[in-house]
Scaffold this motif. Structure first.
Motif, PDB file in Angstrom:
ATOM      1  N   LEU A   5       0.807  -1.224   0.000  1.00  0.00           N
ATOM      2  CA  LEU A   5       0.000   0.000   0.000  1.00  0.00           C
ATOM      3  C   LEU A   5       0.834   1.265   0.000  1.00  0.00           C
ATOM      4  N   GLY A   6       2.141   1.155   0.209  1.00  0.00           N
ATOM      5  CA  GLY A   6       3.001   2.331   0.186  1.00  0.00           C
ATOM      6  C   GLY A   6       2.821   3.241   1.384  1.00  0.00           C
ATOM      7  N   LEU A   7       2.381   2.711   2.509  1.00  0.00           N
ATOM      8  CA  LEU A   7       2.151   3.532   3.702  1.00  0.00           C
ATOM      9  C   LEU A   7       3.458   3.769   4.459  1.00  0.00           C
ATOM     10  N   THR A   8       3.484   4.867   5.182  1.00  0.00           N
ATOM     11  CA  THR A   8       4.627   5.182   6.028  1.00  0.00           C
ATOM     12  C   THR A   8       4.384   4.657   7.438  1.00  0.00           C
ATOM     13  N   ASP A   9       5.440   4.699   8.245  1.00  0.00           N
ATOM     14  CA  ASP A   9       5.278   4.277   9.634  1.00  0.00           C
ATOM     15  C   ASP A   9       4.253   5.150  10.338  1.00  0.00           C
ATOM     16  N   GLY A  10       4.220   6.453   9.981  1.00  0.00           N
ATOM     17  CA  GLY A  10       3.232   7.353  10.561  1.00  0.00           C
ATOM     18  C   GLY A  10       1.812   6.958  10.178  1.00  0.00           C
ATOM     19  N   ASP A  11       1.642   6.554   8.907  1.00  0.00           N
ATOM     20  CA  ASP A  11       0.320   6.102   8.456  1.00  0.00           C
ATOM     21  C   ASP A  11      -0.122   4.866   9.232  1.00  0.00           C
ATOM     22  N   ILE A  12       0.810   3.938   9.403  1.00  0.00           N
ATOM     23  CA  ILE A  12       0.492   2.693  10.115  1.00  0.00           C
ATOM     24  C   ILE A  12       0.125   2.989  11.566  1.00  0.00           C
ATOM     25  N   SER A  13       0.868   3.903  12.182  1.00  0.00           N
ATOM     26  CA  SER A  13       0.581   4.279  13.564  1.00  0.00           C
ATOM     27  C   SER A  13      -0.799   4.920  13.685  1.00  0.00           C
ATOM     28  N   ARG A  14      -1.150   5.766  12.727  1.00  0.00           N
ATOM     29  CA  ARG A  14      -2.469   6.417  12.753  1.00  0.00           C
ATOM     30  C   ARG A  14      -3.570   5.377  12.637  1.00  0.00           C
ATOM     31  N   LEU A  15      -3.402   4.425  11.722  1.00  0.00           N
ATOM     32  CA  LEU A  15      -4.398   3.373  11.561  1.00  0.00           C
ATOM     33  C   LEU A  15      -4.521   2.523  12.830  1.00  0.00           C
ATOM     34  N   GLU A  16      -3.389   2.292  13.463  1.00  0.00           N
ATOM     35  CA  GLU A  16      -3.404   1.504  14.690  1.00  0.00           C
ATOM     36  C   GLU A  16      -4.186   2.227  15.776  1.00  0.00           C
ATOM     37  N   GLN A  17      -3.956   3.508  15.917  1.00  0.00           N
ATOM     38  CA  GLN A  17      -4.671   4.291  16.919  1.00  0.00           C
ATOM     39  C   GLN A  17      -6.164   4.365  16.609  1.00  0.00           C
ATOM     40  N   ALA A  18      -6.508   4.340  15.330  1.00  0.00           N
ATOM     41  CA  ALA A  18      -7.915   4.407  14.922  1.00  0.00           C
ATOM     42  C   ALA A  18      -8.633   3.074  15.053  1.00  0.00           C
ATOM     43  N   GLY A  19      -7.902   2.017  15.396  1.00  0.00           N
ATOM     44  CA  GLY A  19      -8.517   0.716  15.601  1.00  0.00           C
ATOM     45  C   GLY A  19      -8.639  -0.129  14.354  1.00  0.00           C
ATOM     46  N   ALA A  20      -7.942   0.227  13.280  1.00  0.00           N
ATOM     47  CA  ALA A  20      -8.041  -0.546  12.039  1.00  0.00           C
ATOM     48  C   ALA A  20      -7.567  -1.981  12.225  1.00  0.00           C
ATOM     49  N   PHE A  21      -6.614  -2.170  13.128  1.00  0.00           N
ATOM     50  CA  PHE A  21      -6.049  -3.491  13.342  1.00  0.00           C
ATOM     51  C   PHE A  21      -6.624  -4.158  14.589  1.00  0.00           C
ATOM     52  N   GLY A  22      -7.672  -3.546  15.155  1.00  0.00           N
ATOM     53  CA  GLY A  22      -8.298  -4.092  16.342  1.00  0.00           C
ATOM     54  C   GLY A  22      -7.742  -3.463  17.598  1.00  0.00           C
ATOM     55  N   ALA A  23      -8.559  -3.450  18.647  1.00  0.00           N
ATOM     56  CA  ALA A  23      -8.103  -2.922  19.923  1.00  0.00           C
ATOM     57  C   ALA A  23      -7.099  -3.879  20.533  1.00  0.00           C
ATOM     58  N   PRO A  24      -6.192  -3.375  21.353  1.00  0.00           N
ATOM     59  CA  PRO A  24      -5.247  -4.281  22.023  1.00  0.00           C
ATOM     60  C   PRO A  24      -5.997  -5.362  22.782  1.00  0.00           C
ATOM     61  N   ARG A  25      -5.566  -6.592  22.618  1.00  0.00           N
ATOM     62  CA  ARG A  25      -6.239  -7.729  23.252  1.00  0.00           C
ATOM     63  C   ARG A  25      -5.227  -8.558  24.027  1.00  0.00           C
ATOM     64  N   PRO A  26      -5.687  -9.272  25.043  1.00  0.00           N
ATOM     65  CA  PRO A  26      -4.770 -10.188  25.738  1.00  0.00           C
ATOM     66  C   PRO A  26      -4.355 -11.309  24.809  1.00  0.00           C
TER      67      PRO A  26
END
Length: 426
Positions: free
Chosen positions: A389-410
């Motif tokens: 997708l050509g995303l930067t580390d900043g893009d990935i971090s933003r998506l992570e904070q937005a919950g794209a990859f799911g909320a942190p789980r045990p």
């Protein structure tokens, strides 16, 4: 085998997005990965269902189940929460780059996510879209949307009725034959569609139902019943169209499969049993005669096999040129020298420092150029985000904070019951 060893991977450069679980979809996509395709497997935050099916190997770094490992080597695992708008947006970005999309999720669940195969076909007309389900999406009548498993397809195709013990009782084959036939059928359909995609720039909507994929398994029986109904229905034994005796027989240390689908094989068997007179006995000399006396033939054969070990039976019948094989345990299959020599078994890195011995891809026996490895959950996420997708580390971090990859789980251990595992499907 050796003819393909020096050739480049045939699907190098092909991009596949997989949204599937259990067997049919994953096995189809594993074949594509073996053949050089880049397969991005989308998993829910807790992982695909088979990551939670016992038995599992446990390490300090995580767990890997035998079920998941046997169906997902060579893929890139990316976790997306498809109930999250950002997660769905990433999914659509991945689809925009893909040549093939494979799913065995229910169409109703995909529709709720905005990922119905027919809608995707309109949105991405060049893409090959494969939907694997129990009964298919189109022209399914009252079966539309029903839950479908391999065992259902095996019954509806008539296959279970052909798998019988020596008393004539239907017996389930014991493994997911219906799923594997659907996976192999989908794989073949994808290869044909890729040819048209390459030549004409067009995609295809491929609607695969487990039941119809089982029908080739019973094609001979289907033909026979149209010639003579009695040939399949009026009998008491295990079968009367492959041959008699034919099937599994007990030995001192297990069992063997042997088959006499020709009268000359029966005569040779009789010689091997030290009963040559039975080969010309009017009750047993011909295929039709033996069909009328199945129970007697089976009793004669079983009495002989019970007196010997598997090795002794195989030695005698190989010498007599009668088709035979020991019924191997799974460990004996793994240790089998013939299979190793053929290249039919591959060693696969389990992702945590161990290995699994698993079947080769028989459509492309050359061992893949890339490492045969089972991905850890979400392991290739950042790599795919950057390279595909050509995303930067900043893009990935933003998506992570937005919950794209799911909320942190045990950490989810394989001992959890599958009903406790969050999932994006029904």
């Amino acid at each position: 085998m050796t003819s393909t060893a020096s050739l480049p991977s045939p699907l190098a450069g092909i991009k596949v997005v997989e949204l599937s679980h259990l067997i049919a979809g994953p096995y189809c996509c594993q074949m594509l990965a073996d053949e050089g395709a880049t397969v991005v497997k989308i998993e829910p935050p807790a992982g695909e269902l088979t990551r939670h099916r016992e038995p599992a190997r446990r390490t300090d770094e995580g767990d890997v189940t035998a079920y998941y490992a046997s169906l997902n080597r060579g893929k890139s695992s990316v976790v997306l929460d498809l109930k999250n708008a950002e997660g769905v947006a990433v999914m659509n970005q991945l689809l925009e780059t893909a040549d093939v999309f494979v799913t065995n999720m229910r169409a109703s669940a995909l529709d709720r996510l905005g990922l119905h195969p027919k809608a995707l076909h309109q949105r991405y007309p060049r893409m090959i879209i494969v939907s694997i389900s129990g009964f298919g999406m189109d022209d399914a009548g009252d079966y539309e949307g029903r839950a479908g498993l391999a065992i259902v397809a095996e019954a509806m195709s008539g296959a279970t009725g052909l798998t019988r013990d020596h008393s004539g009782n239907p017996v389930w084959c014991g493994f997911a034959l219906g799923d594997i036939t659907a996976a192999v059928s989908a794989h073949a359909a994808i290869l044909l569609a890729l040819r048209n995609q390459e030549r004409h720039g067009v995609g295809k909507m491929i609607d695969v139902g487990l039941v119809e994929c089982m029908l080739p398994m019973v094609s001979v029986a289907m033909g026979r019943v149209q010639v003579e109904q009695k040939a399949l229905s009026d009998f008491a034994g295990s079968n009367n169209f492959h041959g008699i005796p034919y099937g599994a027989f007990p030995a001192k240390d297990g069992g063997v499969n042997l088959g006499c689908n020709r009268d000359d094989f029966w005569r040779r068997l009789c010689v091997a049993m030290d009963r040559p007179e039975l080969g010309t006995d009017a009750r047993y000399a011909t295929y039709v005669a033996r069909a009328k006396h199945q129970n007697e033939v089976h009793e004669i054969t079983e009495s002989w096999t019970r007196s010997l070990t598997r090795a002794e039976i195989v030695e005698r019948l190989v010498e007599a040129d009668v088709p035979v094989a020991s019924i191997l345990t799974m460990q004996e299959v793994i240790d089998n020298g013939y299979l190793r020599e053929r290249g039919a078994l591959w060693d696969v890195d389990d992702g945590f420092g161990g290995t699994f011995t698993l079947p080769a891809n028989t459509a492309w026996m050359a061992k893949p150029e890339h490492a045969l490895r089972v991905p850890r959950l979400g392991e290739q996420r950042n790599e795919v985000m950057r390279q595909v997708l050509g995303l930067t580390d900043g893009d990935i971090s933003r998506l992570e904070q937005a919950g794209a990859f799911g909320a942190p789980r045990p950490v989810v251990h394989a001992s959890r019951h599958e009903s406790d595992v969050p999932t994006v499907i029904d």
